[in-house]
Design a protein around this motif. Structure first.
Motif: not given
Length: 310
Positions: A65-78
């Motif tokens: 990850l280069e951008s740590f927007d919580p939505r990026n985490y959520i997408d990858i977790i899913k």
């Protein structure tokens, strides 16, 4: 009618948090433990590719990850859950809080846009994103190992002269207060590569200090995780939802319609909210609990006047 039922332990997936300063071995320990939990391992790397330095020792797939927007985490977790990975390592969760595009930066930018330096309204939008990240971690089908950086924690108290002065009381994770309580096991890593258990739902780990945590610890935790009855599958839950009578959800939908009119929220905006908060495109795809939560959210919003301002 008695709403109580006999409590039974269900089989579960691990939620482990490793907290420590740089050099305490969080990344290596997370990989060593993950290897003992399953063969198919996914890794979210926020440390500029540092995890891949261990590729010769461990077999895993990585997203950097280069951008740590919580939505990026959520997408990858899913994504990890849908791809049937057995273990997901998030290294680290601290970046979702104070990294580039993380929660604190989002609040700061929103306050500047409002030109009021009032972060209250900004938190009103950012807090749901944080809650969605927590929900994604809890509901993921993988074992999850999350690392968090540590900071020195102080309290203010009166000294012998009666003046307030700071006193160091230990280390605390760099994340929103209380996030660690969402995990089954929380431990502090020290520079001797020892895992000091600070919170656990696994009874035999209470108060333990574990040197070089890895496969042995993973096997011990597996025994506890695999004990109990099988959890209902997501398919079972979906079938239960689809059987909900339309007449039970209609009052909720009517209330949402009334609130949209009251707050002057157009349909396109409402759909965007549903997509962001619940990943659905219409009220017809929502559960009763989601409908109720959305009503509370709409009630918290300021009314938009015709000129577009609150």
């Amino acid at each position: 009618m008695n709403a109580f039922k006999k409590a039974t332990k269900e089989k579960s997936k691990l939620r482990l948090a490793l907290i420590g300063a740089s050099g305490s071995g969080k990344t290596y320990s997370a990989l060593a433990i993950a290897q003992g939990l399953g063969k198919k391992i996914a890794f979210i790397d926020t440390e500029h590719g540092s995890a891949s330095k261990y590729a010769g020792l461990f077999d895993f797939d990585v997203v950097e990850l280069e951008s740590f927007d919580p939505r990026n985490y959520i997408d990858i977790i899913k994504m990890a859950g849908n791809a049937n990975y057995e273990v997901l390592i998030i290294d680290s969760l601290s970046h979702a809080w104070m990294g580039k595009d993380g929660a604190l930066e989002m609040v700061n930018n929103a306050s500047k846009r409002n030109q009021s330096n009032n972060s209250y309204t900004a938190w009103r939008d950012v807090t749901p994103l944080h809650n969605q990240l927590v929900e994604a971690i809890i509901s993921c089908k993988c074992h999850i190992i999350g690392t968090m950086r540590a900071k020195t924690e102080y309290v203010l108290e009166a000294n012998e002269k009666g003046k307030m002065s700071p006193r160091k009381i230990g280390m605390a994770p760099i994340q929103r207060d209380g996030l660690e309580y969402e995990f089954d096991v929380v431990g502090d890593m020290n520079l001797d590569n020892e895992l000091i258990i600070s919170k656990t739902r696994i009874p035999f780990l209470s108060g333990k200090i574990i040197k070089n945590p890895g496969n042995e610890l993973a096997q011990q935790m597996q025994g506890w995780l695999n004990s109990g009855i099988d959890k209902p599958t997501p398919v079972d839950i979906e079938i239960n939802y689809l059987s909900e009578p339309v007449e039970e959800t209609q009052p909720f939908k009517n209330k949402i319609t009334d609130l949209m009119k009251e707050k002057h929220i157009i349909v396109e905006s409402a759909r965007a909210m549903l997509k962001e908060r619940y990943n659905v495109s219409s009220r017809d795809s929502m559960t009763i609990n989601q409908l109720g939560d959305f009503i509370v959210y709409l009630q918290s919003l300021e009314t938009i006047t015709p000129n577009g301002k609150g």
